[in-house]
Design an enzyme around this catalytic site. Structure first.
Site, PDB file in Angstrom:
ATOM      1  N   ASP A  99       0.801  -1.217   0.000  1.00  0.00           N
ATOM      2  CA  ASP A  99       0.000   0.000   0.000  1.00  0.00           C
ATOM      3  C   ASP A  99       0.837   1.271   0.000  1.00  0.00           C
ATOM      4  O   ASP A  99       1.977   1.295   0.437  1.00  0.00           O
ATOM      5  CB  ASP A  99      -0.969   0.014   1.181  1.00  0.00           C
ATOM      6  CG  ASP A  99      -0.262  -0.178   2.524  1.00  0.00           C
ATOM      7  OD1 ASP A  99       0.710  -0.950   2.589  1.00  0.00           O
ATOM      8  OD2 ASP A  99      -0.698   0.445   3.527  1.00  0.00           O
ATOM      9  N   GLU A 165      -0.658  -2.154   5.167  1.00  0.00           N
ATOM     10  CA  GLU A 165       0.274  -2.107   6.296  1.00  0.00           C
ATOM     11  C   GLU A 165       0.166  -0.777   7.020  1.00  0.00           C
ATOM     12  O   GLU A 165       0.339  -0.713   8.237  1.00  0.00           O
ATOM     13  CB  GLU A 165       1.717  -2.334   5.815  1.00  0.00           C
ATOM     14  CG  GLU A 165       2.732  -2.491   6.942  1.00  0.00           C
ATOM     15  CD  GLU A 165       3.156  -1.193   7.578  1.00  0.00           C
ATOM     16  OE1 GLU A 165       3.394  -1.179   8.816  1.00  0.00           O
ATOM     17  OE2 GLU A 165       3.263  -0.170   6.866  1.00  0.00           O
ATOM     18  N   GLU A 166      -0.106   0.287   6.282  1.00  0.00           N
ATOM     19  CA  GLU A 166      -0.234   1.608   6.897  1.00  0.00           C
ATOM     20  C   GLU A 166      -1.540   1.767   7.654  1.00  0.00           C
ATOM     21  O   GLU A 166      -1.784   2.811   8.273  1.00  0.00           O
ATOM     22  CB  GLU A 166      -0.144   2.704   5.819  1.00  0.00           C
ATOM     23  CG  GLU A 166       1.147   2.711   5.025  1.00  0.00           C
ATOM     24  CD  GLU A 166       2.347   3.199   5.831  1.00  0.00           C
ATOM     25  OE1 GLU A 166       2.157   3.602   6.997  1.00  0.00           O
ATOM     26  OE2 GLU A 166       3.465   3.170   5.286  1.00  0.00           O
ATOM     27  N   ARG A 210      18.757  -5.149  14.127  1.00  0.00           N
ATOM     28  CA  ARG A 210      18.694  -5.061  15.581  1.00  0.00           C
ATOM     29  C   ARG A 210      18.022  -6.323  16.110  1.00  0.00           C
ATOM     30  O   ARG A 210      17.004  -6.764  15.568  1.00  0.00           O
ATOM     31  CB  ARG A 210      17.897  -3.826  16.021  1.00  0.00           C
ATOM     32  CG  ARG A 210      17.820  -3.647  17.538  1.00  0.00           C
ATOM     33  CD  ARG A 210      16.952  -2.456  17.918  1.00  0.00           C
ATOM     34  NE  ARG A 210      16.878  -2.324  19.359  1.00  0.00           N
ATOM     35  CZ  ARG A 210      17.741  -1.640  20.103  1.00  0.00           C
ATOM     36  NH1 ARG A 210      18.735  -1.000  19.516  1.00  0.00           N
ATOM     37  NH2 ARG A 210      17.619  -1.570  21.412  1.00  0.00           N
ATOM     38  N   HIS A 402       7.561   8.656   4.553  1.00  0.00           N
ATOM     39  CA  HIS A 402       6.280   9.351   4.701  1.00  0.00           C
ATOM     40  C   HIS A 402       6.359  10.820   4.280  1.00  0.00           C
ATOM     41  O   HIS A 402       5.356  11.518   4.313  1.00  0.00           O
ATOM     42  CB  HIS A 402       5.708   9.241   6.128  1.00  0.00           C
ATOM     43  CG  HIS A 402       5.182   7.880   6.453  1.00  0.00           C
ATOM     44  ND1 HIS A 402       4.065   7.675   7.225  1.00  0.00           N
ATOM     45  CD2 HIS A 402       5.608   6.650   6.099  1.00  0.00           C
ATOM     46  CE1 HIS A 402       3.844   6.373   7.349  1.00  0.00           C
ATOM     47  NE2 HIS A 402       4.776   5.731   6.664  1.00  0.00           N
TER      48      HIS A 402
END
Length: 435
Positions: A99, A165-166, A210, A402
């Site tokens: 998306d 996903e957003e 990480r 973004h």
């Protein structure tokens, strides 16, 4: 048991079969041009969450051409496909999100987005401002590369092309939670799940990794402050929700700066939109604000919810107003994204083979969130970052994901394709012994 001592893990890594980096490079080289073309096409034709119909068709058509049998319409527009290798081995899942965002692009690219759509009742520009076009194109290329070596491939690979996903549109459900609810892992949970994200804070050529908690939990909130409408010249005749809302926003900043122990874990509280009123000389009945809360600790998360609700109610009451506080909204927030420590340790050499040890950097905590976290709750997960900012440019000052000026150095496509291939191949070749 999936927990290994460091000694056992080291021994396992020394005996587990590993694919040569040259193999991943040779496989990727055959799809590089296609990945680049797919990414540019997707970038020029972005689609918002739960509306990725063109994107899903492009993905499904490609998977069919590879001889796979894709499932479509998963969680509205998601696409999945299972590749069964010619040899026994573990099952892994590789995920890409599809998306775009309600952002108007400001990059002067020949394939820049000119697309518009309706979002929250307004006409907005649509842009792949987070790089999901790259993720989709990379996984399409990885799928083609792995299918090409199907006969020699040990185990199975589940390709997951995920919508929303957003976050889904208001009033809808979607994304990773809905894919899982609809049976994504129902047949067989994968032994490991992998994902990547292009990231502006890293330069091209770098990979960020990480172990343990990596990306924050995210929750949305909505505050509707209700006053009493009146003429702008006679504010004493009504109750001004604009002033009350302004003070709520101002005072809410002290929740993080003065009330939370941020030496324990970081917290972010952000107001993202304020909407109220239609005319310069009318004080409206109500003002609505929406925002996001980011945390890494469940106790702190609940504490922020309670403090924001208490503050909003008392500030509104001091103005003679009321507030409808939905904290959090009745939608699924994303949990903390946690990289399985043993899996991260095991796959780091795979990433170093592709990028070079000096280019695999330790990521700090990322306050952004990811619904990949839902998959990583079902199976050991690894989510890594691929540098998007051109070399020689200060990545700390680059337009962020973004942003309407978010820019992807397209060499990230080659690195991302090779990194995902190497991780997949190394796990499949060595995964059976690790289970």
């Amino acid at each position: 048991m999936r927990f290994l001592t460091l000694a056992a893990l080291g021994a396992l890594m020394s005996i587990a079969p590993q694919a040569d980096a040259a193999d991943a490079d040779a496989l990727a080289a055959k799809v590089d041009a296609k990945v680049l073309a797919w990414r540019r096409d997707l970038h020029q034709h972005p689609e918002l969450g739960n509306r990725e119909t063109r994107t899903a068709k492009l993905v499904a058509d490609h998977l069919r051409k590879l001889g796979l049998q894709p499932k479509t319409g998963v969680a509205h527009t998601g696409v999945t496909a299972l590749l069964k290798g010619g040899k026994p081995g573990p099952r892994i899942a590789l995920r890409a999100d599809m998306d775009a965002l309600p952002v108007t692009e400001r990059n002067a690219l020949p394939f820049a987005s000119k697309t518009t759509a309706t979002f929250r009742g307004e006409t907005v520009g649509v842009m792949h401002a987070c790089g999901h076009d790259a993720h989709t194109a990379i996984l399409m290329g990885v799928a083609e590369a792995l299918v090409a070596m199907k006969a020699e491939l040990p185990g199975e690979v589940l390709f997951v092309f995920q919508p929303a996903e957003e976050g889904p549109p208001d009033g809808e459900r979607g994304g990773a939670p809905l894919m899982l609810e609809q049976g994504l892992f129902a047949d067989s949970k994968p032994d490991a799940v992998f994902g990547l994200h292009v990231f502006s804070t890293l330069n091209a050529g770098q990979i960020g990794l990480r172990a343990g908690p990596t990306m924050a939990a995210s929750d949305r909130f909505e505050l509707t402050v209700k006053g009493r409408q009146t003429h702008g010249s006679r504010p004493w005749s009504g109750v001004d929700p604009i002033v009350a809302t302004a003070q709520i926003i101002d005072n809410a900043q002290t929740i993080v700066s003065r009330q939370m122990d941020i030496s324990k874990q970081p917290v972010v509280l952000t107001f993202g939109a304020v909407k109220g009123g239609v005319r310069h000389n009318i004080i409206p009945d109500q003002v609505q604000t929406i925002g996001t809360i980011r945390t890494f600790d469940e106790g702190m998360r609940q504490d922020v919810f309670a403090r924001l609700k208490n503050l909003a109610e008392h500030v509104a009451a001091a103005h003679g107003a009321t507030v409808d506080a939905k904290i959090p909204l009745e939608t699924e927030g994303n949990p903390v994204t946690v990289n399985d420590p043993a899996l991260a340790a095991r796959m780091r050499p795979s990433l170093e083979k592709i990028a070079g040890a000096q280019n695999v950097v330790d990521m700090p905590l990322v306050m952004g969130s990811e619904d990949f976290s839902y998959y990583a709750r079902q199976a050991p997960g690894l989510f890594f970052f691929v540098g998007a900012t051109p070399q020689g440019q200060d990545a700390s000052k680059a337009p962020s994901n973004h942003s309407p000026e978010f820019f992807l150095d397209e060499s990230a496509l080659k690195l991302g394709t090779r990194a995902m291939l190497q991780v997949a191949l190394d796990y499949l070749h060595g995964g059976a012994a690790a289970k």
